[in-house]
Design an enzyme around this catalytic site. Structure first.
Site, short mmCIF file in Angstrom:
data_model
loop_
_atom_site.label_atom_id
_atom_site.label_comp_id
_atom_site.label_asym_id
_atom_site.label_seq_id
_atom_site.Cartn_x
_atom_site.Cartn_y
_atom_site.Cartn_z
N LYS A 1 0.85 -1.20 0.00
CA LYS A 1 0.00 0.00 0.00
C LYS A 1 0.88 1.24 0.00
O LYS A 1 1.88 1.30 0.74
CB LYS A 1 -0.87 -0.03 1.27
CG LYS A 1 -1.90 1.10 1.38
CD LYS A 1 -2.72 0.95 2.66
CE LYS A 1 -3.88 1.91 2.73
NZ LYS A 1 -4.71 1.72 3.94
N SER B 1 -9.66 1.55 2.85
CA SER B 1 -8.80 2.33 1.98
C SER B 1 -7.73 1.51 1.25
O SER B 1 -7.17 1.99 0.27
CB SER B 1 -8.11 3.43 2.79
OG SER B 1 -7.27 2.85 3.78
N SER C 1 -9.75 -0.81 7.08
CA SER C 1 -9.18 -0.63 5.74
C SER C 1 -8.45 -1.81 5.14
O SER C 1 -8.09 -1.76 3.96
CB SER C 1 -8.25 0.58 5.72
OG SER C 1 -9.01 1.73 5.53
N1 GLN Z 1 -13.07 3.70 6.19
C1 GLN Z 1 -12.58 4.13 7.46
C2 GLN Z 1 -12.24 5.60 7.38
O1 GLN Z 1 -12.49 6.17 6.39
C3 GLN Z 1 -11.39 3.32 7.86
C4 GLN Z 1 -10.15 3.72 7.18
C5 GLN Z 1 -8.97 2.91 7.59
O2 GLN Z 1 -9.08 1.86 8.22
N2 GLN Z 1 -7.81 3.44 7.25
O3 GLN Z 1 -11.76 6.19 8.29
#
Ligand code: GLN
Length: 489
Positions: free
Chosen positions: A79, A154, A178
């Site tokens: 990532k 994400s 994410s």
């Molecule tokens: N979707 C969640 C957010 O937008 C989690 C994101 C993540 O785990 N980095 O904060």
């Protein structure tokens, strides 16, 4: 030439034994990327030459009679929120465009030491804020199992890369889901370790008390191999857990051979009976639970009342922490700089141009939640809820060995379906957020598909530091259900 695209465990076995060279494995993956990546958008950068040099080095070690490691020759996607010296790191944001980190994240360095070959940096929501990858400042990422669908986020690029067979395994970061949510939407395995198990050194911080790095893979065993190779104490991260790292690979073996007969698995009422859950997700989840029960697991139901407030608490704590973490992007130290008449004007112009709308929204929410006059009502209250969630989950684990729920209330949704409504986007993490608030390990594995072939994920949660148990249960479940192979595009 026989196809060598298989599991990471299989690739490493073949490369270590000299059955096939790492260079050949890599070329097969690079060929798939070259043929199909245009339609997916999983990568922000494909590091072909660097990967070729790494694969050759592995083959040289095999030829010299050395053991190149647990992940010898395994193509790995990283990532783009994780630093790798020598390659640009963007965190999916324009504000970091052109920035080259001077060091490599501990997790990445350890995986390379174990023989993994980094094929590229994957697409993501800007600064890991999002659930669909649509907040990437660079490009769209599509779900390989349904090209009109989001891959989740994400770590959407990492999940898509594994599902499309562009990499055998990947790593991502999980602050509120994410890793697990995109894994669920793309039909791969995704795991968030106990907070502190994997060093965060070299991960661009979003919400430091919640962030954890973890694996995405085609099988539970492959996820365990990646976890085992990168976890463990690191003096470069003050929150890293000291002491030796227990072996989880035996848990995988136990799960496969001994199953989970007699183990108490709990359905979490608040997560399993949630309004807005797709009927198909509910049905596939129920069928999976029945299979586990049939194989001898003891089914119990637990209520974790504070979970109804977990999403709200998360959307105060995470923005509060990000408003502080992202203050460092000021046009002076990293990446982009926009002109301004004085330093303050330069800072403002840089942040205005460099951050996307969701990142700005989070910084504003977080700054507000921390501001004097409101901190007790918002941030303070959220922290108290977090304590309740931790206690309630501890109590739940006295009644059950592991907790189960769907990973996400829906299958992958169409691109664009939720971009105008942040709340509907936030809801996709409702089942994954509790594990981050409590710091416990959790894993998502594919447990079936809807009629259109879109995957449904099963989430397993275990007590703090019980990764071995988590992998055991997940592997037993996978043995019953069967893993979902990568899509042949
Ligand atoms: N979707 C969640 C957010 O937008 C989690 C994101 C993540 O785990 N980095 O904060």
């Amino acid at each position: 030439m026989t196809a060598v695209i298989t599991t990471a465990a299989g690739i490493a076995r073949g490369v270590r034994s000299g059955e096939y060279p790492a260079a050949r494995v890599l070329e097969e993956y690079l060929a798939r990327i070259a043929a199909h990546e245009d339609r997916i958008g999983a990568f922000l950068l494909v590091a072909q030459e660097r990967a070729r040099a790494a694969a050759e080095a592995i083959d040289a070690r095999v030829a010299a009679g050395e053991d190149p490691g647990l992940l010898a020759g395994v193509p790995l996607a990283v990532k783009d929120a994780l630093c790798l010296a020598g390659l640009p790191t963007t965190a999916g944001s324009k504000i970091l465009q052109g920035w080259h980190p001077p060091y490599t994240a501990t997790a990445v360095a350890r995986l390379e030491e174990a023989g993994a070959v980094v094929v590229g940096k994957t697409n993501l929501d800007e600064f890991a804020m999002g659930s669909s990858n649509e907040n990437s400042a660079y490009k769209v990422c599509r779900n390989p199992r349904g090209l009109d669908r989001v891959p989740g986020g994400s770590s959407g690029g990492s999940a898509a890369a594994v599902a499309a067979g562009f990499a055998s395994v990947a790593i991502g970061s999980d602050t509120g889901g994410s890793i697990r949510q995109p894994a669920s939407l793309c039909g791969v395995v995704g795991m968030k370790p106990t907070y502190g198990r994997v060093s965060r050194y070299g991960l661009i911080a979003f919400a430091s008390s919640l962030d954890q790095i973890g694996p995405l893979a085609g099988t539970v065993e492959d996820a365990a191999l990646v976890y085992q190779s990168m976890a463990g104490a690191d003096p470069m991260d003050a929150t890293s857990i000291p002491g030796d790292l227990p072996d989880v690979l035996s848990g995988v073996k136990e799960g496969r051979e001994a199953g989970i007969a007699g183990m108490r698995v709990a359905l979490v009422t608040e997560l399993c009976e949630m309004e807005g859950t797709d009927p198909t997700v509910a049905r596939v989840f129920e069928e999976t639970v029945k299979k586990l029960e049939k194989s001898g697991a003891v089914l119990v139901e637990v209520s974790v009342p504070s979970l109804v407030h977990a999403l709200s608490a998360y959307y105060l704590i995470a923005p509060a922490e990000c408003s502080s973490n992202l203050a460092r992007f000021d046009g002076v130290r990293f990446g982009l700089r926009e002109a301004g008449d004085d330093v303050e004007a330069m800072n403002r112009a840089t942040r205005e141009a460099g951050f996307g709308p969701e990142v700005k929204r989070r910084i504003m929410l977080g700054t507000y939640a921390l501001s004097s006059g409101y901190i007790d009502a918002y941030y303070g209250k959220a922290q108290r809820i977090r304590t309740l969630v931790i206690r309630d989950l501890e109590a739940a684990f006295t009644q059950a060995d592991v907790l189960l729920s769907p990973t996400s209330p829906t299958v992958a949704f169409p691109l664009g379906a939720r971009t105008d409504d942040p709340m509907s986007m936030y809801i996709s993490d409702i089942c994954t957020i509790p594990a981050n608030l409590a710091g416990i390990p959790a894993l998502s594995l594919p447990c079936g598909t809807d009629d259109a072939g879109l995957p449904v994920g099963l989430q397993v949660m275990a007590p703090v530091l019980s990764e071995s148990l988590l992998f055991r249960v997940a592997c037993a479940a996978e043995t019953l259900i069967g893993a979902l192979p990568p899509v042949l595009l």
